[in-house]
Design a protein around this motif. Structure first.
Motif: not given
Length: 768
Positions: A159-176
């Motif tokens: 439920f966490v990630t160490y990546k900070t790129d925009a795509h990873t952040r966007n996918i994580r926001s979708i998942q949340q």
């Protein structure tokens, strides 16, 4: 161990082994390695420990329905200051395995001397649970371990990630967002910024939830009910929800949010970046149009049922019509009418092999001719067994390369044909790396060497396989096995951008009078590969006079051949046949003439491959390979009369027959007004730009070596009449190459194909 997390995982493992060792004898626990490495062994041990505490026996390393029922009966695990409990130890150990700091570090056990975790649940542990709940997308964080939190803890989900790129952040926001809004349908799915099968399924559940399907009725599949209740957006109030009422504006807004998410995970993002927005605006309309264009569904800019289906499930709308199909059935006159009555224009057929029950499914030249005669184009498929991962070895790659090449030659497949090699199983990503890619690397190298670039390689399989094989450069086109909706290689992956055919539904089709039927798989058609519509064959000569058959003695391996360009303003007709005859003595200029139908023209500015004749003193009818705008064809043209050749050797005689204004393609360059395409002949070194990825081959031997990428530049020495490949007439010797496109040339000394399969006019050439 190199960090505190590893130390605490080891402490968790030691605590589990110490606490539950007494259950080993009865089979409810197995001692695990105390290595600080997280894997299913440790997670399984935590699950078994929970089951022991809940009174379940025998235990299994799976959080199934029995464990859920027992946990619900027990109730949520909550903070209890000053209390020690094995359940608290399980929670702490699971938190450390998830990467959360509980604030309670390893303590030394007095009996074993090992470092173990403690078994308390105070405010520090509660804070760690709250952080997990927030990371999982919950809008409120209670700090209690309820069923979904417990299932999340005892999984390999993150439920966490160490990546900070925009795509990873966007996918994580979708998942949340999906967890926050649809947890009662989906539980808590990973929020790690990686779009995967679980996220894909969650989007489908989100759609069904907004349609009003109850929990238990919603199933994550785009079935008839989901399709029927799916709203068209902009909403016309035509569609009703599951309970039969119109959708509210707020509900349509939530549908639009889901659509924007689905577009993003399929590779379509708005210019200013992804946002969780329910606004239906012009930029969203453009995204929808682009998506519909790629997926070859009607381009409307509207979110209709067909678009929803393609967004959320690999098959898309299985009820849609198709102009392409594939089948294992050998096509005869009996079922040609079925194909034509159903509007089929493209058909995938197998080069060889048998179907279920040992029934032959291989193509024949007679079947090809029947299909071509009826205007149906063919995309050839090669499949060994290919139905399990273990099949994909380099040894089988060599066998498949040889089998495909030999069958392609037997069938006289059109020059430049793309042959789709099958992956008829579902390897996970690591298996793609370890099995599929090495197989295709070997296959590509051997097949290119065998064919000299005459044929090309495509790949049939799930989306992930097609994308990875093509990205590695081992195939140029994708035939996607989208009908397998449950394949991990389809779930969570967008369709490859180079897809040509998309297998989406099995069907039985019938003739209009219902007297004939044919079993097929319906295939989407993108227009990126038209298949083949003609044979690449050596045409026999017609016998006009004499008693024995006389055939064209030239063949595709003749050493005397050249690549010419028509620098005139006149088109040259190409005929299907070449006839042998005996003219009156007084009129002898040739013993041969063109005959049959005109099969195309060599137009101004077109290049073509021209084959030499055996005896220029008697024959000025030359075989040519050219592109007619749709197919690469073989035919014949009439050149200058034979009397020009008397006293010359074969090479000089052939050159003297060339039509005026038809010169070596490698010596022609453009005065680059792109609207005029003015070409001049030069004996200076010529530089060409590569417009399509092209294979290159060793000098002389013909062994495949690699790929020249689009955008590179090549240099050919001016007026190099020896630049044509000795073995293959469609290849040219390249002296220098600039791989960067910045005029930084270096010695090359390799052969590359003409690329005639892409077209011979200036707009479509492989190099210009």
């Amino acid at each position: 161990m190199n960090n505190k997390g590893d130390q605490m995982i080891m402490a968790t493992q030691s605590w589990l082994n110490k606490t539950y060792e007494r259950y080993v004898a009865q089979g409810d626990y197995s001692i695990i390695d105390e290595d600080g490495m997280l894997g299913m062994g440790t997670i399984g041990a935590l699950i078994k420990a929970l089951q022991i505490e809940l009174g379940i026996s025998p235990t299994v390393a799976n959080f199934g329905p029995g464990t859920e029922t027992a946990f619900k009966k027990h109730g949520a695990i909550k903070r209890e200051d000053g209390v020690n409990d094995n359940l608290f130890g399980i929670v702490q150990g699971a938190l450390w395995c998830k990467g959360y700091d509980t604030g309670h570090y390893a303590i030394k056990d007095g009996l074993t001397g090992k470092f173990i975790i403690d078994d308390s649940f105070d405010s520090k542990v509660e804070d760690a649970i709250k952080k997990l709940q927030k990371d999982a997308g919950r809008s409120t964080a209670s700090g209690e371990v309820d069923l979904n939190i417990m299932k999340a803890l005892l999984s390999m989900d993150y439920f966490v990630t160490y990546k900070t790129d925009a795509h990873t952040r966007n996918i994580r926001s979708i998942q949340q967002y999906l967890n926050c809004n649809y947890e009662k349908y989906i539980g808590l799915k990973p929020c790690d910024g990686i779009f995967q099968a679980g996220t894909s399924k969650a989007l489908m559940y989100g759609l069904q939830a907004e349609e009003g399907l109850p929990v238990g009725t919603a199933n994550g599949y785009f079935g008839p009910t989901t399709k029927k209740t799916c709203p068209t957006i902009p909403y016309t109030q035509k569609e009703k929800n599951y309970n039969g009422r119109n959708y509210t504006n707020d509900e349509i807004l939530k549908f639009t949010i889901l659509a924007r998410m689905a577009l993003y995970v399929n590779g379509f993002a708005e210019p200013n970046g992804f946002t969780i927005s329910g606004e239906y605006n012009n930029s969203l309309v453009e995204l929808i149009n682009d998506f519909q264009s790629l997926y070859a569904i009607p381009k409307t800019g509207i979110l209709d049922a067909a678009t929803w289906a393609s967004l959320l499930v690999s098959t898309g709308d299985t009820s849609r019509t198709a102009i392409a199909c594939d089948t294992a059935t050998i096509i005869t006159e009996d079922n040609i009418k079925v194909l034509k009555d159903n509007g089929i224009k493209y058909i995938g057929r197998y080069l060889s092999g048998t179907a279920a029950g040992g029934v032959p499914k291989g193509l024949s030249t007679e079947e090809l001719q029947l299909l071509f005669k009826n205007g149906i184009r063919v995309f050839p498929i090669h499949q060994g067994a290919a139905n399990k991962v273990s099949y994909f070895t380099t040894e089988n790659a060599s066998k498949d390369a040889n089998s495909a090449f030999n069958n392609a030659e037997r069938l006289h497949l059109e020059f430049g044909s793309i042959i789709y090699f099958a992956v008829d199983c579902d390897p996970v990503d690591i298996q793609v790396t370890n099995y599929i890619l090495p197989y295709f690397k070997k296959l590509h190298s051997e097949f290119m060497t065998l064919s000299g670039g005459k044929y090309r390689i495509g790949v049939y399989g799930p989306r992930n396989i097609c994308t990875r094989v093509c990205s590695a450069g081992y195939a140029c086109s994708s035939f996607v096995a989208d009908m397998a909706t449950g394949y991990s290689g389809n779930l969570g992956y967008p369709i490859p951008k180079n897809w040509a055919f998309d297998q989406f539904s099995g069907a039985t089709i019938y003739s209009q009078d219902k007297t004939k039927s044919l079993s097929i798989d319906k295939d989407g058609y993108s227009g990126q590969n038209d298949g083949i519509g003609t044979e690449y064959s050596i045409i026999n000569l017609d016998l006009i006079e004499g008693t024995s058959t006389k055939v064209d003695s030239t063949n595709i391996n003749d050493s005397l051949k050249s690549i010419l360009i028509n620098m005139t303003k006149t088109s040259v007709p190409v005929y299907s046949r070449k006839s042998y005859y005996l003219p009156p003595e007084a009129q002898i200029t040739s013993y041969y003439k063109t005959s049959g139908e005109i099969i195309g023209e060599i137009k101004p500015n077109d290049f073509y491959i021209r084959y030499a004749v055996e005896n220029p003193d008697q024959d000025n009818v030359h075989k040519v390979m050219f592109h007619d705008g749709k197919n690469v064809k073989i035919g014949y043209i009439t050149e200058n009369p034979c009397f020009l050749n008397f006293g010359k050797n074969q090479k000089e005689g052939n050159e003297s027959q060339q039509l005026k204004g038809h010169d070596l393609f490698t010596c022609a360059h453009y005065n680059f007004d792109l609207n005029k395409f003015e070409i001049v002949l030069s004996d200076q070194d010529q530089i060409f730009e590569i417009k399509h990825d092209m294979p290159y081959f060793k000098e002389g031997a013909g062994e495949y070596e690699g790929i020249i990428k689009s955008g590179s530049k090549i240099k050919i020495l001016g007026n190099d009449v020896n630049s044509i490949g000795a073995k293959y007439g469609w290849r040219v010797y390249v002296h220098e190459i600039d791989k960067t496109g910045n005029n930084n040339f270096e010695k090359f000394g390799k052969f590359i194909p003409s690329g005639i399969e892409f077209g011979n006019d200036i707009q479509n050439r492989a190099w210009v």
